[in-house]
Design a protein around this motif. Sequence first.
Motif, PDB file in Angstrom:
ATOM      1  N   ASN A   1       6.255  -6.234  16.767  1.00 55.09           N
ATOM      2  CA  ASN A   1       5.993  -7.091  17.935  1.00 55.09           C
ATOM      3  C   ASN A   1       4.544  -6.865  18.350  1.00 55.09           C
ATOM      4  OD1 ASN A   1       6.012  -4.655  19.433  1.00 55.09           O
ATOM      5  ND2 ASN A   1       8.214  -4.846  19.776  1.00 55.09           N
ATOM      6  N   GLY A   2       4.213  -7.277  19.548  1.00 57.73           N
ATOM      7  CA  GLY A   2       2.815  -7.198  19.959  1.00 57.73           C
ATOM      8  C   GLY A   2       2.303  -5.785  20.102  1.00 57.73           C
ATOM      9  N   ASP A   3       3.194  -4.808  20.350  1.00 54.94           N
ATOM     10  CA  ASP A   3       2.749  -3.441  20.575  1.00 54.94           C
ATOM     11  C   ASP A   3       3.186  -2.476  19.490  1.00 54.94           C
ATOM     12  OD1 ASP A   3       1.541  -4.119  22.975  1.00 54.94           O
ATOM     13  OD2 ASP A   3       3.386  -3.837  24.136  1.00 54.94           O
ATOM     14  N   TYR A   4       4.085  -2.869  18.582  1.00 54.09           N
ATOM     15  CA  TYR A   4       4.621  -1.957  17.584  1.00 54.09           C
ATOM     16  C   TYR A   4       4.496  -2.554  16.186  1.00 54.09           C
ATOM     17  CZ  TYR A   4       6.644   0.956  21.250  1.00 54.09           C
ATOM     18  OH  TYR A   4       6.803   1.774  22.322  1.00 54.09           O
ATOM     19  N   ALA A   5       4.342  -1.632  15.186  1.00 54.97           N
ATOM     20  CA  ALA A   5       4.329  -1.979  13.763  1.00 54.97           C
ATOM     21  C   ALA A   5       5.047  -0.872  13.021  1.00 54.97           C
ATOM     22  CB  ALA A   5       2.904  -2.159  13.256  1.00 54.97           C
ATOM     23  N   ARG A   6       5.367  -1.109  11.732  1.00 56.42           N
ATOM     24  CA  ARG A   6       6.083  -0.124  10.937  1.00 56.42           C
ATOM     25  C   ARG A   6       5.262   0.233   9.715  1.00 56.42           C
ATOM     26  NH1 ARG A   6      12.345  -0.679   9.689  1.00 56.42           N
ATOM     27  NH2 ARG A   6      12.314   0.057  11.847  1.00 56.42           N
ATOM     28  N   LEU A   7       5.051   1.541   9.525  1.00 54.99           N
ATOM     29  CA  LEU A   7       4.364   2.069   8.349  1.00 54.99           C
ATOM     30  C   LEU A   7       5.429   2.554   7.379  1.00 54.99           C
ATOM     31  CD1 LEU A   7       1.725   3.002   6.916  1.00 54.99           C
ATOM     32  CD2 LEU A   7       1.959   5.167   8.159  1.00 54.99           C
ATOM     33  N   SER A   8       5.403   2.060   6.134  1.00 56.87           N
ATOM     34  CA  SER A   8       6.429   2.433   5.158  1.00 56.87           C
ATOM     35  C   SER A   8       5.782   2.510   3.767  1.00 56.87           C
ATOM     36  CB  SER A   8       7.571   1.416   5.149  1.00 56.87           C
ATOM     37  OG  SER A   8       7.081   0.114   4.889  1.00 56.87           O
ATOM     38  N   LEU A   9       6.572   3.068   2.779  1.00 52.34           N
ATOM     39  CA  LEU A   9       6.091   3.209   1.398  1.00 52.34           C
ATOM     40  C   LEU A   9       6.114   1.857   0.700  1.00 52.34           C
ATOM     41  CD1 LEU A   9       7.859   6.530   0.286  1.00 52.34           C
ATOM     42  CD2 LEU A   9       5.417   6.187   0.735  1.00 52.34           C
ATOM     43  N   ARG A  10       5.078   1.657  -0.112  1.00 53.43           N
ATOM     44  CA  ARG A  10       5.041   0.441  -0.944  1.00 53.43           C
ATOM     45  C   ARG A  10       5.679   0.709  -2.295  1.00 53.43           C
ATOM     46  NH1 ARG A  10       2.021  -4.263  -1.056  1.00 53.43           N
ATOM     47  NH2 ARG A  10       0.863  -3.593   0.776  1.00 53.43           N
ATOM     48  N   ILE A  11       5.563   1.955  -2.811  1.00 54.66           N
ATOM     49  CA  ILE A  11       6.076   2.307  -4.136  1.00 54.66           C
ATOM     50  C   ILE A  11       7.460   2.898  -3.992  1.00 54.66           C
ATOM     51  CG2 ILE A  11       3.746   2.639  -5.067  1.00 54.66           C
ATOM     52  CD1 ILE A  11       4.064   5.604  -4.643  1.00 54.66           C
ATOM     53  N   GLN A  12       8.169   3.016  -5.124  1.00 48.68           N
ATOM     54  CA  GLN A  12       9.543   3.496  -5.110  1.00 48.68           C
ATOM     55  C   GLN A  12       9.636   4.990  -4.842  1.00 48.68           C
ATOM     56  OE1 GLN A  12      12.301   1.680  -5.275  1.00 48.68           O
ATOM     57  NE2 GLN A  12      11.093  -0.212  -5.414  1.00 48.68           N
ATOM     58  N   TYR A  13       8.669   5.771  -5.269  1.00 47.81           N
ATOM     59  CA  TYR A  13       8.731   7.220  -5.121  1.00 47.81           C
ATOM     60  C   TYR A  13       7.328   7.741  -4.901  1.00 47.81           C
ATOM     61  CZ  TYR A  13       9.149  12.165  -6.316  1.00 47.81           C
ATOM     62  OH  TYR A  13       9.066  13.533  -6.300  1.00 47.81           O
ATOM     63  N   LEU A  14       7.259   8.712  -3.954  1.00 45.58           N
ATOM     64  CA  LEU A  14       5.996   9.376  -3.684  1.00 45.58           C
ATOM     65  C   LEU A  14       6.272  10.865  -3.632  1.00 45.58           C
ATOM     66  CD1 LEU A  14       2.973   9.004  -3.050  1.00 45.58           C
ATOM     67  CD2 LEU A  14       3.559   9.014  -0.626  1.00 45.58           C
ATOM     68  N   LYS A  15       5.440  11.615  -4.323  1.00 47.92           N
ATOM     69  CA  LYS A  15       5.629  13.059  -4.435  1.00 47.92           C
ATOM     70  C   LYS A  15       5.637  13.689  -3.039  1.00 47.92           C
ATOM     71  CE  LYS A  15       3.609  17.198  -6.489  1.00 47.92           C
ATOM     72  NZ  LYS A  15       2.481  17.732  -7.309  1.00 47.92           N
ATOM     73  N   PRO A  16       6.577  14.596  -2.795  1.00 48.57           N
ATOM     74  CA  PRO A  16       6.610  15.240  -1.480  1.00 48.57           C
ATOM     75  C   PRO A  16       5.303  15.962  -1.166  1.00 48.57           C
ATOM     76  CG  PRO A  16       8.644  15.660  -2.678  1.00 48.57           C
ATOM     77  CD  PRO A  16       7.719  15.026  -3.664  1.00 48.57           C
ATOM     78  N   GLY A  17       4.936  15.908   0.066  1.00 49.67           N
ATOM     79  CA  GLY A  17       3.716  16.545   0.524  1.00 49.67           C
ATOM     80  C   GLY A  17       3.272  15.928   1.834  1.00 49.67           C
ATOM     81  N   VAL A  18       2.116  16.360   2.326  1.00 50.22           N
ATOM     82  CA  VAL A  18       1.563  15.863   3.580  1.00 50.22           C
ATOM     83  C   VAL A  18       0.404  14.937   3.231  1.00 50.22           C
ATOM     84  CG1 VAL A  18       0.470  16.461   5.753  1.00 50.22           C
ATOM     85  CG2 VAL A  18       2.234  17.962   4.805  1.00 50.22           C
ATOM     86  N   TYR A  19       0.476  13.728   3.778  1.00 50.67           N
ATOM     87  CA  TYR A  19      -0.536  12.702   3.477  1.00 50.67           C
ATOM     88  C   TYR A  19      -1.181  12.247   4.789  1.00 50.67           C
ATOM     89  CZ  TYR A  19       1.778  12.443  -1.066  1.00 50.67           C
ATOM     90  OH  TYR A  19       2.324  12.742  -2.282  1.00 50.67           O
ATOM     91  N   GLU A  20      -2.481  12.080   4.761  1.00 49.38           N
ATOM     92  CA  GLU A  20      -3.222  11.533   5.888  1.00 49.38           C
ATOM     93  C   GLU A  20      -3.466  10.055   5.629  1.00 49.38           C
ATOM     94  OE1 GLU A  20      -6.730  13.753   6.552  1.00 49.38           O
ATOM     95  OE2 GLU A  20      -5.680  15.543   7.316  1.00 49.38           O
ATOM     96  N   VAL A  21      -2.791   9.263   6.442  1.00 52.32           N
ATOM     97  CA  VAL A  21      -2.854   7.817   6.232  1.00 52.32           C
ATOM     98  C   VAL A  21      -3.738   7.216   7.332  1.00 52.32           C
ATOM     99  CG1 VAL A  21      -1.536   5.684   6.025  1.00 52.32           C
ATOM    100  CG2 VAL A  21      -0.544   7.866   5.246  1.00 52.32           C
ATOM    101  N   PRO A  22      -4.878   6.598   7.015  1.00 45.20           N
ATOM    102  CA  PRO A  22      -5.715   5.937   8.020  1.00 45.20           C
ATOM    103  C   PRO A  22      -5.151   4.570   8.364  1.00 45.20           C
ATOM    104  CG  PRO A  22      -6.774   5.824   5.889  1.00 45.20           C
ATOM    105  CD  PRO A  22      -5.544   6.612   5.668  1.00 45.20           C
ATOM    106  N   VAL A  23      -5.185   4.268   9.695  1.00 42.94           N
ATOM    107  CA  VAL A  23      -4.719   2.972  10.185  1.00 42.94           C
ATOM    108  C   VAL A  23      -5.765   2.441  11.145  1.00 42.94           C
ATOM    109  CG1 VAL A  23      -2.911   1.727  11.412  1.00 42.94           C
ATOM    110  CG2 VAL A  23      -2.299   3.650   9.927  1.00 42.94           C
ATOM    111  N   ILE A  24      -6.139   1.166  11.005  1.00 44.15           N
ATOM    112  CA  ILE A  24      -7.110   0.524  11.899  1.00 44.15           C
ATOM    113  C   ILE A  24      -6.321  -0.241  12.958  1.00 44.15           C
ATOM    114  CG2 ILE A  24      -8.980  -1.129  12.064  1.00 44.15           C
ATOM    115  CD1 ILE A  24      -9.658  -0.469   9.164  1.00 44.15           C
ATOM    116  N   VAL A  25      -6.604   0.096  14.278  1.00 42.09           N
ATOM    117  CA  VAL A  25      -5.919  -0.537  15.400  1.00 42.09           C
ATOM    118  C   VAL A  25      -6.954  -1.300  16.205  1.00 42.09           C
ATOM    119  CG1 VAL A  25      -4.427  -0.199  17.384  1.00 42.09           C
ATOM    120  CG2 VAL A  25      -4.310   1.400  15.475  1.00 42.09           C
ATOM    121  N   SER A  26      -6.637  -2.573  16.542  1.00 41.02           N
ATOM    122  CA  SER A  26      -7.532  -3.419  17.331  1.00 41.02           C
ATOM    123  C   SER A  26      -6.783  -3.931  18.552  1.00 41.02           C
ATOM    124  CB  SER A  26      -8.033  -4.606  16.505  1.00 41.02           C
ATOM    125  OG  SER A  26      -8.707  -4.156  15.344  1.00 41.02           O
TER     126      SER A  26
END
Length: 820
Positions: free
Chosen positions: A572-597
């Motif tokens: 909606n206007g204030d919320y979005a969902r971040l999810s995996l694009r690929i079927q499997y991603l190796k476990p670990g900690v990932y820093e994901v950059p997101v641009i907010v306007s």
Amino acid sequence: MTQCPWPCWGNRGVNHTGTFYHIATRSTVSLSFLSCLSGHRGRGKRRGEEGERGGQSTTREISSKGLRRQKRDWVIPPVNVPENSRGPFPQMLVSIRSDQDRNISIRYSITGVGADQPPNEVFSIDPVAGKMFVTKPLDRERRSSYHLRAHAVNMNGERVESPIDLYIYVIDMNDNRPEFKNQVYNGSVDEGSKPGTFVMHLAAFDHDDNTTANGMVRYRILSQTPHSPIPNMFTINSETGDIVTVAAGLDREKVSQYSIIVQATDMEGNLNFGLSNTATAIISVTDINDNPPELTSRTFSGEVPENRINVAVANLTVIDRDQPRSPNWNAVYRIISGDPIGHFTIITDPHTNDGMVTVVKPVDFEQNRAFMLTVVVNNQAPLASGIQSSLQSTSGVTISVVDINEPPFFPTNPKSIRFEEGVPAGTSLTTFSASDPDRFMQQSIRYSKLADPAEWLSINTTNGQIVTTATLDRESIFVKNNIYEATFLAVDNGSPMASGTGTLQIYLIDVNDNAPSLLPRESQICERINRNAGINITAADSDTDPNVGPFVFELPTFPASIRRNWTVSRLNGDYARLSLRIQYLKPGVYEVPVIVSDSGNPPLSNRSIIKVKVCPCDENGDCTLVGAVAAAGLGTGAIIAILICIIILLSMVLVFVVWMKRREKERQTKQLLIDPEDDVRDNILKYDEEGGGEEDQDYDLSQLQQPDSLEHIISKPLGVRRVDERPIIPESQYPIRPAIPHPGDIGDFINEGLRAADNDPTAPPYDSLLVFDYEGSGSTAGSVSSLNSSSTGDQDYDYLNDWGPRFKKLADMYGGGEDD
């Protein structure tokens, strides 16, 4: 007809000569009583004559008809006896006889109250002659009548006549004075009452017979104090005792109380024969409002400082002759003109009845320099009918207003202005000036800053111009609800100086000067793509509408792995969902950059980093514990090693606890003897020897034996003593060692023995032979010579091995065993 030889009392106490009467009875064999009747002599004669005539007639009737003559009963009339008779006593009242006393002996008696019933022995009778007497004075106020019965019996106690009723009445005499219940009676009457007004009631009681003159009381007034306005202001009803007014002219302000002496006299008020008594009647003249209040002056004056309230500015005095502190006296003041707005009110002093003119609304010297008030005064209670109000109940009051230096004031307070945030320093916002209410004073005003929380403003000291000294920021902590407040002070140069304060409110209009920031900053997600798996993200912005949402979320193009592994979808206007694009991603900690306007004009953007933990999940889509650890960057081997270390550590703690409990148990069961491993005999250090060895010392062992007798010591003369001899005094009592001591009692036993030895006056000096105990001949301990300390011999000490490890060393030493 036979004359009665005994005197009888008449109704008035006069002696008369009585007469015997033969009273016929219904019995044909008995004669009636002979009675002496008091006060009925003539009637007795007539009745006697009639009896004789009747007897003749009856005789003739008997002779003609052959019948026996019938006798008639006689009723004895009451006997009257005056009270308080002086005697002499006993005093005869009546004589009773039966006509049968000619043939037989008769005994007479009386019964009833006053004879054989309490009060006893008031009346008596001669049992032979039949004469009845009174034995003491009678009191009518105690008992007014007596009812007795006369009896006649023969010597055998048999009744020969029927009992006759005797009624004795006590004649009242005037022996009691009238009595008032109280000596002083209180009454009241209103002043100005008309003649005939009821005042009060008095009543006296006389114990004498009120049906006779002895008990009839009459009243009269003996005196009146004071005599004003006339000596006889009151009269009393002689029969009822009601006191009423006689004349008009009762005035409380002249006479407030009257004292009247009232006399009560019996014998119907006959002063020559009657008995009297007196009482005092106190008549209070009650107040009515017949005196209007009068102001003591036609004019009053006062002054009041301007802008002051609840202060008394003038005092009004009044005179009222009515009863003080009563509704007829209490004054009520009213302002009837000169104060249309209601600046003043008049408060009555309850003690002095003065009127205090008090300011209830502040006055302004610039508007009114003086007030001319008209005041009227009345009582709390209305005036009595027929009383006219005095002209002196109205006065004028002049109130002068005193000019004082009033503080400057800001016409608009608080003053509100609107500005966009971010205006630079040096911007002129407004002019915040004050006015001086003192128009008749030439004064100047200077301004200063009183409160500026963020130190954003300054003010010109002469004209009140407000200028910024820093950039205004709506997002500052000093701004509440978009409003920034500052307070300024205006001071004049009057004497004394006066100051006023004003508040400036700056409403800051928001501009889009804050970029949004991503929320949350950390999260976790499953390593495998799931239809419902994802992270809900939003943004926070310090600005307000319209410079906040709706927000735009997107992934950067660099590095390319970001968009290859992740995707962002709008909710909606204030919320979005971040999810995996690929079927499997190796476990670990990932820093994901997101641009907010944001949605400002122009919009502001912000590149934010969210830390995402990718971990294995269970069937419910939740990260497992191992998965969470793995996601933190540890491999499977490291996880297993950590778990093994934890298990080993827990095992060591358990073993240590078991060992500590066993150690504590052994300590509790430890015996008194020392463990073999604690034996210190092999650790004795030999330093040196002084003098010859023990083999070349010649000791007198006889000193260790207890002497058989102390006679050789006791027989020595006084003053000859050896220092190594025991004094001949009672010995100290040393503590007795328990048979089976507890290990903890050994130390206590030793300490108690040491204290006893230190305080023992029979102990030898330290430089003499110390006798610890006696052995051998005469010793209570017996000889120890049978003990053999040699290690050789035929003694078998192997049994000591069976006693436990504590005796094993002894078995090795004396049994020939080898040391361990």
